[in-house]
Design a protein around this motif. Structure first.
Motif, short mmCIF file in Angstrom:
data_model
loop_
_atom_site.label_atom_id
_atom_site.label_comp_id
_atom_site.label_asym_id
_atom_site.label_seq_id
_atom_site.Cartn_x
_atom_site.Cartn_y
_atom_site.Cartn_z
N LYS A 127 1.71 6.58 -7.08
CA LYS A 127 0.62 7.47 -7.45
C LYS A 127 1.01 8.92 -7.30
O LYS A 127 0.55 9.81 -8.04
N ASN A 128 1.83 9.19 -6.27
CA ASN A 128 2.24 10.57 -6.00
C ASN A 128 3.45 11.02 -6.81
O ASN A 128 3.86 12.18 -6.75
N GLN B 296 1.20 3.97 -3.05
CA GLN B 296 0.91 5.38 -2.84
C GLN B 296 2.03 6.26 -3.33
O GLN B 296 1.82 7.34 -3.90
N GLU C 79 0.83 -1.21 0.00
CA GLU C 79 0.00 0.00 0.00
C GLU C 79 0.86 1.25 0.00
O GLU C 79 0.61 2.22 -0.75
#
Length: 418
Positions: free
Chosen positions: A416-417, A413, A409
């Motif tokens: 994605k960032n 993340q 996770e």
């Protein structure tokens, strides 16, 4: 993409260090057993720790497949207290980065343990951009509240713990109690915290030896009873409360005491400069119970199942326990646990089912629980069976899978960032 390589940081203590030392305990077991299971499940794990002795190897692969313990030089090759490591953390961080650079290694996640390692992980995030997950194990704020005369600088530790909180991508709390402490004392966000307990090696602690055989192997009467303490010898562990409870028993149930022995596993009883050990030994003499008490010193993890099997109950009257690994090991062996209702122990031990909860520093309550167990063998046996069943839910394989989901996770993340 799923995480494939992680750097696990344990600056001040190696997962391979002998158990029962001043700063070896549940955290060492956690790192060693978790890393072994992560390696089994296909992750590549490098554990970074400080080299404190000239005999420490540069790299050790004995934990298991896909796991390396890397010893980094940071300061003189001497054993230190955790606090003495602080001024050498920059040197440790530089050595870790050099190790990775020379081998062209890139870590998907850094998983740091204790406040010193969290400091390093935060610096690695600044330098590499690598996301990191942190586990405090114990909290400076909680230590400060309990140890009023602590011999270290808690404000430095607490300040560092707050900095880690601001930088970490996820915090692993061992219990809901630790999660509540992080939110209350450190103002941590609920979303930042994942509650995942440590595990237990069920194959090692599954109660293969009978209580009678285990007691005989320890030189005790097979038909007697034994109370057991396992852990570091320090005031926070409140071993003196057990000695006081035995004194209460001597006054109230002298006949019962004649069939009872108390064994203390931890520390070095022959080391003359251990203030707490000396105090406990003197206290047992003053209370007139020294013939019932054995200080047997630290034991390796592989020896502990025999001690747990021999015990009628394991006693943990601590002032503070973030989790209580010893309680989980004892329960896995099928031994009830009498524990103070603090920290992780209040969640791990089920009162009246797998053992008893007692208020901290109340020897009379502890004595009452001992009387109940010794006078009702069928109830003690029932509690032991319940404890063993409950411990099975903490298998390392499942704990590792839960952590791997958190690692994935956090890594997702980051993508994605990006």
């Amino acid at each position: 993409m799923p995480v494939s390589r992680i750097a696990l940081i344990s600056v001040h203590t190696s997962p391979l260090a002998p158990m029962g030392g001043a700063k070896t305990g549940g955290m060492n077991v956690y790192i060693r057993e978790l890393s072994r299971e992560l390696g089994r499940q296909g992750l590549l794990v490098d554990i970074f720790t400080r080299r404190s002795h000239e005999l420490d190897p540069k790299v050790d692969t004995s934990i298991g497949e896909n796991v390396r313990v890397v010893y980094l030089k940071a300061g003189p090759l001497l054993p230190w207290t955790p606090e003495e490591h602080y001024e050498h953390l920059s040197e440790f961080t530089a050595a870790l980065m050099a190790f990775a650079t020379l081998r062209n290694l890139r870590y998907d996640i850094v998983y740091s343990h204790y406040w010193l390692s969290g400091w390093v992980a935060a610096k690695l995030k600044e330098a590499w951009g690598t996301r990191f997950v942190h586990m405090y194990h114990t909290l400076g704020h909680m230590k400060k509240r309990i140890e009023v005369s602590a011999g270290y600088q808690p404000d430095l530790r607490i300040m560092t713990e707050l900095q880690i909180l601001r930088s970490a991508d996820r915090i692993i709390a061992a219990t809901p109690a630790e999660q509540a402490q992080l939110r209350w004392l450190y103002r941590a966000s609920r979303r930042q915290i994942s509650v995942i307990p440590p595990g237990v090696n069920a194959g090692q602690f599954q109660g293969g030896m009978s209580a009678r055989d285990a007691r005989e192997s320890l030189g005790l009467p097979s038909d007697g009873h034994m109370l057991l303490f396992v852990g570091r010898i320090e005031p926070l562990k409140a071993v003196d409360t057990i000695l006081e409870a035995l004194h209460v028993l001597r006054e109230r149930e002298p006949a019962m005491l004649r069939r009872l022995h108390f064994m203390i596993v931890g520390g070095d009883p022959n080391r003359g400069d251990d203030r707490e050990m000396n105090r406990l030994q003197s206290m047992s003499v003053k209370l007139g119970i020294d013939s019932l008490v054995s200080f047997v010193g630290a034991k390796e993890q592989s020896e502990l199942p025999r001690y747990y099997a021999a015990a009628t109950a394991v006693v943990m009257p601590s002032d503070y326990e973030s989790f209580g690994m010893v309680a989980l090991e004892a329960m896995s062996t099928g031994t009830p646990v009498i524990a103070s209702q603090v920290g992780g122990l209040q969640f791990l031990v089920r009162d009246q089912e797998t053992g008893f909860h007692i208020p901290a520093r109340e020897p009379i309550s502890l004595a009452d629980c001992v009387i109940q167990l010794l006078s009702n063998p069928s109830r003690a046996a029932s509690m032991g069976m319940s404890a063993s069943r409950h411990a099975k839910t903490y298998a390392w394989s499942e704990i590792a899978r839960r952590l791997m989901r958190v690692f994935d996770e956090v890594a997702d993340q980051a993508l994605k960032n990006a």
